[in-house]
Write a protein that holds these residues in place. Sequence first.
Motif, PDB file in Angstrom:
ATOM      1  N   PRO A   1      27.891  29.829 -20.634  1.00  0.00           N
ATOM      2  CA  PRO A   1      28.915  30.815 -20.975  1.00  0.00           C
ATOM      3  C   PRO A   1      29.931  30.987 -19.848  1.00  0.00           C
ATOM      4  CG  PRO A   1      26.666  31.711 -21.157  1.00  0.00           C
ATOM      5  CD  PRO A   1      26.605  30.453 -20.353  1.00  0.00           C
ATOM      6  N   GLU A   2      30.928  31.809 -20.114  1.00  0.00           N
ATOM      7  CA  GLU A   2      31.820  32.309 -19.072  1.00  0.00           C
ATOM      8  C   GLU A   2      31.229  33.611 -18.535  1.00  0.00           C
ATOM      9  OE1 GLU A   2      36.413  30.961 -20.148  1.00  0.00           O
ATOM     10  OE2 GLU A   2      35.723  32.989 -20.616  1.00  0.00           O
ATOM     11  N   TRP A   3      31.164  33.695 -17.227  1.00  0.00           N
ATOM     12  CA  TRP A   3      30.644  34.900 -16.593  1.00  0.00           C
ATOM     13  C   TRP A   3      31.759  35.559 -15.773  1.00  0.00           C
ATOM     14  CZ3 TRP A   3      25.724  35.749 -18.172  1.00  0.00           C
ATOM     15  CH2 TRP A   3      24.955  34.636 -18.543  1.00  0.00           C
ATOM     16  N   THR A   4      31.848  36.854 -15.851  1.00  0.00           N
ATOM     17  CA  THR A   4      32.827  37.608 -15.065  1.00  0.00           C
ATOM     18  C   THR A   4      32.089  38.585 -14.159  1.00  0.00           C
ATOM     19  OG1 THR A   4      34.541  37.428 -16.758  1.00  0.00           O
ATOM     20  CG2 THR A   4      34.770  39.207 -15.158  1.00  0.00           C
ATOM     21  N   GLY A   5      32.500  38.601 -12.890  1.00  0.00           N
ATOM     22  CA  GLY A   5      31.869  39.499 -11.931  1.00  0.00           C
ATOM     23  C   GLY A   5      32.482  39.322 -10.561  1.00  0.00           C
ATOM     24  N   VAL A   6      31.689  39.565  -9.547  1.00  0.00           N
ATOM     25  CA  VAL A   6      32.146  39.407  -8.164  1.00  0.00           C
ATOM     26  C   VAL A   6      31.221  38.433  -7.457  1.00  0.00           C
ATOM     27  CG1 VAL A   6      33.097  41.741  -8.138  1.00  0.00           C
ATOM     28  CG2 VAL A   6      30.770  41.362  -7.292  1.00  0.00           C
ATOM     29  N   ARG A   7      31.729  37.809  -6.415  1.00  0.00           N
ATOM     30  CA  ARG A   7      30.906  36.854  -5.673  1.00  0.00           C
ATOM     31  C   ARG A   7      29.792  37.600  -4.937  1.00  0.00           C
ATOM     32  NH1 ARG A   7      36.208  35.473  -4.551  1.00  0.00           N
ATOM     33  NH2 ARG A   7      36.911  33.503  -5.520  1.00  0.00           N
ATOM     34  N   LEU A   8      28.602  37.090  -5.054  1.00  0.00           N
ATOM     35  CA  LEU A   8      27.478  37.662  -4.329  1.00  0.00           C
ATOM     36  C   LEU A   8      27.751  37.657  -2.828  1.00  0.00           C
ATOM     37  CD1 LEU A   8      24.553  38.658  -4.033  1.00  0.00           C
ATOM     38  CD2 LEU A   8      23.792  36.282  -4.348  1.00  0.00           C
ATOM     39  N   ARG A   9      28.374  36.594  -2.352  1.00  0.00           N
ATOM     40  CA  ARG A   9      28.621  36.506  -0.912  1.00  0.00           C
ATOM     41  C   ARG A   9      29.590  37.579  -0.439  1.00  0.00           C
ATOM     42  NH1 ARG A   9      32.243  30.994   0.066  1.00  0.00           N
ATOM     43  NH2 ARG A   9      34.247  31.850  -0.581  1.00  0.00           N
ATOM     44  N   ASP A  10      30.560  37.965  -1.276  1.00  0.00           N
ATOM     45  CA  ASP A  10      31.502  39.010  -0.872  1.00  0.00           C
ATOM     46  C   ASP A  10      30.776  40.337  -0.665  1.00  0.00           C
ATOM     47  OD1 ASP A  10      33.477  37.138  -1.052  1.00  0.00           O
ATOM     48  OD2 ASP A  10      34.382  37.925  -2.896  1.00  0.00           O
ATOM     49  N   VAL A  11      29.844  40.630  -1.556  1.00  0.00           N
ATOM     50  CA  VAL A  11      29.081  41.871  -1.434  1.00  0.00           C
ATOM     51  C   VAL A  11      28.169  41.812  -0.206  1.00  0.00           C
ATOM     52  CG1 VAL A  11      27.341  43.327  -2.539  1.00  0.00           C
ATOM     53  CG2 VAL A  11      29.214  42.363  -3.898  1.00  0.00           C
ATOM     54  N   LEU A  12      27.490  40.676  -0.034  1.00  0.00           N
ATOM     55  CA  LEU A  12      26.606  40.546   1.130  1.00  0.00           C
ATOM     56  C   LEU A  12      27.390  40.620   2.439  1.00  0.00           C
ATOM     57  CD1 LEU A  12      24.162  37.743  -0.078  1.00  0.00           C
ATOM     58  CD2 LEU A  12      23.736  40.210   0.027  1.00  0.00           C
ATOM     59  N   ASN A  13      28.536  39.967   2.463  1.00  0.00           N
ATOM     60  CA  ASN A  13      29.342  39.992   3.695  1.00  0.00           C
ATOM     61  C   ASN A  13      29.861  41.396   3.995  1.00  0.00           C
ATOM     62  OD1 ASN A  13      28.985  37.283   4.304  1.00  0.00           O
ATOM     63  ND2 ASN A  13      30.833  36.630   3.220  1.00  0.00           N
ATOM     64  N   SER A  14      30.155  42.153   2.949  1.00  0.00           N
ATOM     65  CA  SER A  14      30.637  43.521   3.191  1.00  0.00           C
ATOM     66  C   SER A  14      29.525  44.410   3.746  1.00  0.00           C
ATOM     67  CB  SER A  14      31.208  44.129   1.913  1.00  0.00           C
ATOM     68  OG  SER A  14      30.192  44.404   0.975  1.00  0.00           O
ATOM     69  N   ALA A  15      28.283  44.014   3.461  1.00  0.00           N
ATOM     70  CA  ALA A  15      27.151  44.749   4.027  1.00  0.00           C
ATOM     71  C   ALA A  15      26.828  44.275   5.439  1.00  0.00           C
ATOM     72  CB  ALA A  15      25.921  44.592   3.130  1.00  0.00           C
TER      73      ALA A  15
ATOM     74  N   VAL B   1      16.541  33.755  -3.454  1.00  0.00           N
ATOM     75  CA  VAL B   1      17.044  32.428  -3.085  1.00  0.00           C
ATOM     76  C   VAL B   1      17.294  32.395  -1.584  1.00  0.00           C
ATOM     77  CG1 VAL B   1      18.104  32.009  -5.346  1.00  0.00           C
ATOM     78  CG2 VAL B   1      19.458  33.084  -3.528  1.00  0.00           C
ATOM     79  N   PRO B   2      17.334  31.202  -0.992  1.00  0.00           N
ATOM     80  CA  PRO B   2      17.704  31.098   0.425  1.00  0.00           C
ATOM     81  C   PRO B   2      19.073  31.726   0.659  1.00  0.00           C
ATOM     82  CG  PRO B   2      16.838  29.013  -0.384  1.00  0.00           C
ATOM     83  CD  PRO B   2      17.016  29.886  -1.586  1.00  0.00           C
ATOM     84  N   ILE B   3      19.254  32.322   1.817  1.00  0.00           N
ATOM     85  CA  ILE B   3      20.505  33.022   2.086  1.00  0.00           C
ATOM     86  C   ILE B   3      21.701  32.081   1.978  1.00  0.00           C
ATOM     87  CG2 ILE B   3      20.438  32.684   4.600  1.00  0.00           C
ATOM     88  CD1 ILE B   3      21.469  35.914   2.693  1.00  0.00           C
ATOM     89  N   GLU B   4      21.512  30.800   2.292  1.00  0.00           N
ATOM     90  CA  GLU B   4      22.612  29.829   2.176  1.00  0.00           C
ATOM     91  C   GLU B   4      23.066  29.693   0.730  1.00  0.00           C
ATOM     92  OE1 GLU B   4      20.214  29.155   5.755  1.00  0.00           O
ATOM     93  OE2 GLU B   4      19.682  29.155   3.603  1.00  0.00           O
ATOM     94  N   LYS B   5      22.123  29.707  -0.207  1.00  0.00           N
ATOM     95  CA  LYS B   5      22.477  29.621  -1.624  1.00  0.00           C
ATOM     96  C   LYS B   5      23.174  30.902  -2.074  1.00  0.00           C
ATOM     97  CE  LYS B   5      22.572  27.891  -5.784  1.00  0.00           C
ATOM     98  NZ  LYS B   5      23.439  26.729  -6.123  1.00  0.00           N
ATOM     99  N   ALA B   6      22.681  32.034  -1.617  1.00  0.00           N
ATOM    100  CA  ALA B   6      23.291  33.308  -1.991  1.00  0.00           C
ATOM    101  C   ALA B   6      24.743  33.396  -1.522  1.00  0.00           C
ATOM    102  CB  ALA B   6      22.480  34.464  -1.404  1.00  0.00           C
ATOM    103  N   LEU B   7      25.066  32.727  -0.414  1.00  0.00           N
ATOM    104  CA  LEU B   7      26.413  32.799   0.151  1.00  0.00           C
ATOM    105  C   LEU B   7      27.347  31.720  -0.383  1.00  0.00           C
ATOM    106  CD1 LEU B   7      25.492  33.667   3.856  1.00  0.00           C
ATOM    107  CD2 LEU B   7      26.383  35.215   2.096  1.00  0.00           C
ATOM    108  N   GLU B   8      26.870  30.912  -1.342  1.00  0.00           N
ATOM    109  CA  GLU B   8      27.764  29.929  -1.967  1.00  0.00           C
ATOM    110  C   GLU B   8      28.805  30.642  -2.831  1.00  0.00           C
ATOM    111  OE1 GLU B   8      25.740  26.923  -4.178  1.00  0.00           O
ATOM    112  OE2 GLU B   8      24.953  25.918  -2.390  1.00  0.00           O
TER     113      GLU B   8
END
Length: 432
Positions: A186-200, A231-238
């Motif tokens: 499908p098409e998914w709409t949201g925000v990048r996981l890495r953007d949220v993690l980086n803001s934290a 998932v490994p943090i590297e995958k989460a930051l993709e």
Amino acid sequence: MDFEDKQLPVASDEDQRSVDETPVEGGRRAFLKGTSLAALTAMMGVGIPFGRYLPEGYQPVGLAHAQGVDMEAMADKDGVTILNERPVNAETPAHLLDDNITPASRLFVRNNGMVPEQAFTMDASGWTLTVDGEVETPLTLTLDDLRNNYEVVTRQLILECGGNGRAFFNPGASGNQWTTGAIGCPEWTGVRLRDVLNSAGVRPSAVYTAHYGNDPHLSGDPEKESISRGVPIEKALEEDSLIAFGMNGGDLPGIHGFPLRLVVPGYPGSASQKWLDRIWVRDQVHDGAKMGGYSYRLPAYPVAPGTEVPEEDMVIMDTMPVKSLITNPATGTQVDRAFSVRGHAWADGEVEAVETSIDFGQTWQPASLGAPRNRFAWQHFTASITVPQAGYYEVWVRATDDQGRTQPPTTPGWNPRGYGNNMIHRIAVVAA
């Protein structure tokens, strides 16, 4: 012509004794192959032009049976096959996955616990997402925070159960007996996981994410988790790992995670937590529910089929293998001697080539392959096929990815839970 409506022949006691008494294994396989082809010929009333090439151990697709609730959250599903009702699990027949963008009505369902209340009410009031652990600034975010404080993106991304294809392992593996339909794009709409993690502020000590949702455990015990993987943090930051709140231009459907879920493409679908309410960044590999034992794990070394593998020799399954699926025509279709096929191919990367065969893999012809819409979107293929005479044919398809990995003709890498099956897809047709 629908093979599944045909009455299949039943072996007589004498036939079974003949099979059991065949003196050598090679002769036994030859007998079984011959009887299955003879049965198919009799059933269909047509010849099998390339029957001599059918590999040992293969049952003709035309002989296979399709596997045949009060599930309010499944009300909008169309044509799916229910594999389990508690928890709800359902897959989609290949010919119903023909859309370039998978509609919600055709997307498979994989649950581990009960469906939470929000899936029925579609009311996200009070919902928050907590981000904590190995971060400088723990966060508590509302849906409005996500929409207003981060870049909103839309990506078409593959979602596939790690056990897709489990039904074809021999000997069989425990779990839902998925055939080919635990897949969608499908098409998914949201925000990048890495953007949220980086803001934290992800700390250097971060190793793994841990995901939590609010789907109740089947036991009803609020202290138990239905599933909590990571998932490994590297995958989460993709770039393509998303925290999604929309699908195909609307809200997430309740059964697919409303109001919030992860989409971690390229990894087993179990990493894409539904009904998401917490991401815990950890300084070790996550050890939540369905992270240990045999859950989503493979042997650390090749094993013979049926081997009992010690738990300590199992390793976490990460990337999904290259695959392809014929979505048109459907198995059982009567076709002209010249006809076309189409479908999808996908990989953890990009698919470089798709090929088809009509002679049980003796020869292969290239199909026309399109480019992915974006990384981790499936690619569409078409092929024109002409058969030499009327009769029963199987169309086989295989894909090769950008690292040179090709789908095998049979189930690869047997494992106790039947994960990672990327054997070639095949359909049966009758040419008039």
